[in-house]
Structures are given as structure tokens and as C-alpha cells.
Write a protein that holds these residues in place. Structure first.
Motif, mmCIF file in Angstrom:
data_model
loop_
_atom_site.group_PDB
_atom_site.id
_atom_site.type_symbol
_atom_site.label_atom_id
_atom_site.label_comp_id
_atom_site.label_asym_id
_atom_site.label_seq_id
_atom_site.Cartn_x
_atom_site.Cartn_y
_atom_site.Cartn_z
ATOM 1 N N THR A 122 0.968 -1.289 0.213
ATOM 2 C CA THR A 122 0.111 0.215 0.077
ATOM 3 C C THR A 122 0.715 1.295 0.237
ATOM 4 O OG1 THR A 122 -0.180 -0.034 2.402
ATOM 5 C CG2 THR A 122 -2.008 -1.319 1.272
ATOM 6 N N GLY A 123 2.224 1.018 -0.168
ATOM 7 C CA GLY A 123 3.008 2.444 -0.087
ATOM 8 C C GLY A 123 3.709 2.476 -1.513
ATOM 9 N N ILE A 124 4.913 2.478 -1.748
ATOM 10 C CA ILE A 124 5.196 2.510 -3.168
ATOM 11 C C ILE A 124 4.740 1.530 -4.028
ATOM 12 C CG2 ILE A 124 7.658 1.972 -4.319
ATOM 13 C CD1 ILE A 124 8.840 2.487 -1.380
ATOM 14 N N PHE A 125 4.030 0.500 -3.597
ATOM 15 C CA PHE A 125 3.548 -0.457 -4.730
ATOM 16 C C PHE A 125 1.902 0.066 -5.079
ATOM 17 C CE2 PHE A 125 6.381 -4.403 -4.350
ATOM 18 C CZ PHE A 125 7.336 -3.804 -4.879
ATOM 19 N N GLY A 126 1.508 0.922 -4.416
ATOM 20 C CA GLY A 126 0.103 1.658 -4.841
ATOM 21 C C GLY A 126 -1.251 0.795 -4.714
ATOM 22 N N PHE A 127 -1.156 -0.155 -3.773
ATOM 23 C CA PHE A 127 -2.460 -0.944 -3.684
ATOM 24 C C PHE A 127 -3.250 -0.140 -2.711
ATOM 25 C CE2 PHE A 127 -4.792 -4.255 -2.615
ATOM 26 C CZ PHE A 127 -4.630 -5.557 -3.501
ATOM 27 N N PRO A 128 -4.497 -0.056 -2.954
ATOM 28 C CA PRO A 128 -5.541 0.486 -2.375
ATOM 29 C C PRO A 128 -5.675 0.170 -0.680
ATOM 30 C CG PRO A 128 -6.762 -0.083 -4.421
ATOM 31 C CD PRO A 128 -5.508 -0.691 -4.444
ATOM 32 N N LYS A 129 -5.751 0.842 0.185
ATOM 33 C CA LYS A 129 -5.575 0.394 1.504
ATOM 34 C C LYS A 129 -6.555 -0.383 2.103
ATOM 35 C CE LYS A 129 -1.919 3.390 2.763
ATOM 36 N NZ LYS A 129 -1.499 4.523 3.347
ATOM 37 N N ASP A 130 -7.962 -0.050 1.422
ATOM 38 C CA ASP A 130 -9.190 -0.692 2.241
ATOM 39 C C ASP A 130 -9.163 -2.125 1.352
ATOM 40 O OD1 ASP A 130 -9.888 0.278 -0.421
ATOM 41 O OD2 ASP A 130 -11.813 0.634 -0.016
ATOM 42 N N ARG A 131 -8.821 -2.372 0.133
ATOM 43 C CA ARG A 131 -8.797 -3.493 -0.267
ATOM 44 C C ARG A 131 -7.637 -4.397 -0.045
ATOM 45 N NH1 ARG A 131 -8.818 -3.477 -6.760
ATOM 46 N NH2 ARG A 131 -8.287 -5.591 -7.326
ATOM 47 N N CYS A 132 -6.367 -3.857 0.494
ATOM 48 C CA CYS A 132 -5.343 -4.654 1.100
ATOM 49 C C CYS A 132 -5.988 -5.018 2.471
ATOM 50 C CB CYS A 132 -4.205 -3.603 1.314
ATOM 51 S SG CYS A 132 -3.059 -4.266 2.448
ATOM 52 N N ALA A 133 -6.604 -4.266 3.220
ATOM 53 C CA ALA A 133 -7.210 -4.726 4.527
ATOM 54 C C ALA A 133 -7.839 -5.933 4.435
ATOM 55 C CB ALA A 133 -7.727 -3.526 5.427
ATOM 56 N N ARG A 134 -8.967 -5.708 3.704
ATOM 57 C CA ARG A 134 -9.998 -6.767 3.339
ATOM 58 C C ARG A 134 -9.151 -7.990 3.114
ATOM 59 N NH1 ARG A 134 -13.341 -3.373 0.824
ATOM 60 N NH2 ARG A 134 -12.660 -4.229 -1.318
ATOM 61 N N ILE A 135 -8.165 -8.023 2.114
ATOM 62 C CA ILE A 135 -7.680 -9.281 1.768
ATOM 63 C C ILE A 135 -6.831 -9.850 2.923
ATOM 64 C CG2 ILE A 135 -6.103 -10.294 0.173
ATOM 65 C CD1 ILE A 135 -7.198 -7.997 -1.832
ATOM 66 N N MET A 136 -5.817 -8.970 3.402
ATOM 67 C CA MET A 136 -4.996 -9.590 4.519
ATOM 68 C C MET A 136 -5.783 -10.301 5.651
ATOM 69 S SD MET A 136 -1.814 -7.133 4.307
ATOM 70 C CE MET A 136 -0.630 -8.424 5.230
ATOM 71 N N LEU A 137 -6.878 -9.382 6.151
ATOM 72 C CA LEU A 137 -7.569 -9.806 7.334
ATOM 73 C C LEU A 137 -8.368 -11.284 7.221
ATOM 74 C CD1 LEU A 137 -8.738 -6.554 8.538
ATOM 75 C CD2 LEU A 137 -7.382 -8.077 9.931
ATOM 76 N N ARG A 138 -8.843 -11.239 6.087
ATOM 77 C CA ARG A 138 -9.623 -12.456 5.594
ATOM 78 C C ARG A 138 -8.690 -13.580 5.515
ATOM 79 N NH1 ARG A 138 -13.098 -10.467 0.525
ATOM 80 N NH2 ARG A 138 -14.562 -9.178 1.668
ATOM 81 N N THR A 139 -7.407 -13.454 5.031
ATOM 82 C CA THR A 139 -6.468 -14.383 4.916
ATOM 83 C C THR A 139 -5.851 -15.013 6.321
ATOM 84 O OG1 THR A 139 -5.836 -13.402 2.871
ATOM 85 C CG2 THR A 139 -4.311 -14.955 3.749
ATOM 86 N N VAL A 140 -5.766 -13.913 7.204
ATOM 87 C CA VAL A 140 -5.313 -14.501 8.339
ATOM 88 C C VAL A 140 -6.299 -15.384 9.043
ATOM 89 C CG1 VAL A 140 -4.997 -13.397 10.830
ATOM 90 C CG2 VAL A 140 -3.767 -12.518 8.841
ATOM 91 N N LYS A 141 -7.735 -14.512 9.098
ATOM 92 C CA LYS A 141 -8.621 -15.405 9.919
ATOM 93 C C LYS A 141 -8.742 -16.887 9.104
ATOM 94 C CE LYS A 141 -13.795 -14.729 10.499
ATOM 95 N NZ LYS A 141 -14.429 -15.659 9.611
ATOM 96 N N GLU A 142 -8.651 -17.053 7.983
ATOM 97 C CA GLU A 142 -8.836 -18.468 7.257
ATOM 98 C C GLU A 142 -7.853 -19.234 7.748
ATOM 99 O OE1 GLU A 142 -9.504 -18.415 2.944
ATOM 100 O OE2 GLU A 142 -8.783 -20.633 2.932
ATOM 101 N N PHE A 143 -6.456 -18.709 7.737
ATOM 102 C CA PHE A 143 -5.272 -19.253 8.106
ATOM 103 C C PHE A 143 -5.459 -19.944 9.500
ATOM 104 C CE2 PHE A 143 -0.931 -20.146 9.877
ATOM 105 C CZ PHE A 143 -0.404 -20.755 8.846
#
Ligand code: AR6
Length: 178
Positions: A122-143
Motif C-alpha cells: 500500500t506504499g510504493i506499490f500503490g495498492f488501495p488500503k481498504d482492499r489490502c485490509a480486507r484481503i489480508m484480514l480474511r487471509t489471516v482469519k482463514e489461516f
């Protein structure tokens, strides 16, 4: 903000990830494993030269993968270098999910009980923060729901108050607490 999945804590904090005392901290890396700016720059400056030297020996890795080095002078024991996607390169959601999942796997392989993530890409690589948050949190939950892991605490260390609130909103959604 703090929630539990199968007795394991997932928490959101604001701060500088190089100050975290978790067993592992995650670097927002690139495929060349060259520690540039942002999180990587902070890790390089505070951790000392041994981390880049170890990265040079590894040589590189692919987008979505994660490799482990020591943590030099940092409080953590390990740095897990996770390569997130550059926004716009294609298939970004899956790559960010893989980078997150593989970091959790690497931490488990090292027997870590705690890990701290930044908002990868979400910094230099320009990924939108809310989308990043959704993906990363869902992944952690599933793991945490599916995998056998040594981890009992997964933290997200967000740099600004604004980023923290974006992750808080996404967490309510991902963990069904709305
Ligand atoms: N602690 C926590 N979060 C931070 C910190 C910090 N000390 N510093 C920045 N952030 P970035 P990327 C936030 O750019 O987008 C490097 O050159 C930042 O506000 O570190 O994956 C690497 O070598 C943002 O929200 O990672 C790669 O080439 C988030 O961390 C490239 O940047 C990620 O920002 C990776 O780019």
C-alpha cells in the motif's frame, strides 16, 4: 482493536513496525530482496547490514512468496520478506493473499508465537488500503481457522491513524462484528 480466532489473538496497532517485539516482523519486500524505502528502508536502517546481506545470499523470490532472514539489531527474531504485488500488474488480490498466507506459513515453520504485518503493497506499490485490509484480514482469519500453527498472536502494525481506522472497518466486516 483486538479479536480472537480459535483462541488466537488478531490485533491492530498503530506504530513503526521496526519497534514491534513480536517473534517475526514482515517486510514489504520486492522480488530482488533489495531493501529500498518504506518499511524495508526502516528495517535496513534500524536492523543493520546483516539483513540485506542475508537477502543477497538468498538472491530473490517471486511475487506472492515469502522468505526468512534474521532480524539483526531489531527486537524481533526474524524478518519475513513478503513480496506483494505492484498495483496494476494483474492478479493482485490473489498475489497479496499468497504473500500473507506464505508469511504465516514461514512463521509457523520457524516456531514463532507472534508476528506483525505492515499493510503490504500500500506504499510504493500503490495498492488501495481498504482492499489490502480486507484481503489480508480474511487471509489471516482463514489461516488461523484451518491451519495448525505455533502462532498465538497476529498483529497488524499500521503507520498512521487513518490506516488504522481503515483496517478497523475491514476487521469488523471480515470478522462479522458489524
Ligand atoms: N512501520 C509500519 N508501516 C510502515 C512503515 C513503518 N516503519 N513505513 C511505511 N509503512 P511500503 P510496498 C507503511 O512502501 O508498497 C520498498 O522500496 C506505508 O505507509 O513499505 O509493498 C521495498 O524495497 C504503507 O502503508 O511497501 C519494495 O521495493 C505500507 O507500510 C517496495 O518498497 C507499505 O509501504 C514495496 O512497496
Amino acid at each position: 482493536m483486538k479479536l480472537e480466532v480459535k483462541g488466537k489473538v488478531v490485533e491492530l496497532v498503530q506504530g513503526d513496525i521496526t519497534e514491534m517485539d513480536t517473534d517475526a516482523i514482515v517486510n514489504a519486500a520486492n522480488e530482488q530482496l533489495i531493501l529500498g524505502g518504506g518499511v524495508a528502508g526502516a528495517i535496513r536502517k534500524k536492523g543493520g547490514p546483516s539483513i540485506q546481506e542475508e537477502c543477497n545470499r538468498i538472491g530473490g523470490t517471486t511475487v506472492g512468496n515469502a522468505v526468512v532472514t534474521g532480524a539483526g539489531n531489531l527486537k524481533a527474531k526474524y524478518v519475513i520478506h513478503a513480496v506483494g504485488p505492484r498495483y496494476g500488474e494483474g492478479d493482485e488480490d490473489r498475489k497479496l493473499r499468497n504473500a500473507t498466507w506464505n508469511s504465516l506459513l514461514r512463521a509457523t515453520e520457524k516456531g514463532c508465537s507472534s508476528i506483525a504485518f505492515p499493510a503490504i503493497s500500500t506504499g510504493i506499490f500503490g495498492f488501495p488500503k481498504d482492499r489490502c485490509a480486507r484481503i489480508m484480514l480474511r487471509t489471516v482469519k482463514e489461516f488461523l481457522e484451518k491451519e495448525q500453527t505455533t502462532l498465538s498472536r497476529v498483529a497488524f502494525c499500521l503507520f498512521t491513524r487513518e490506516d488504522l481506522s481503515v483496517f478497523e472497518e475491514a476487521m469488523k466486516e471480515a470478522f462479522d462484528t458489524v
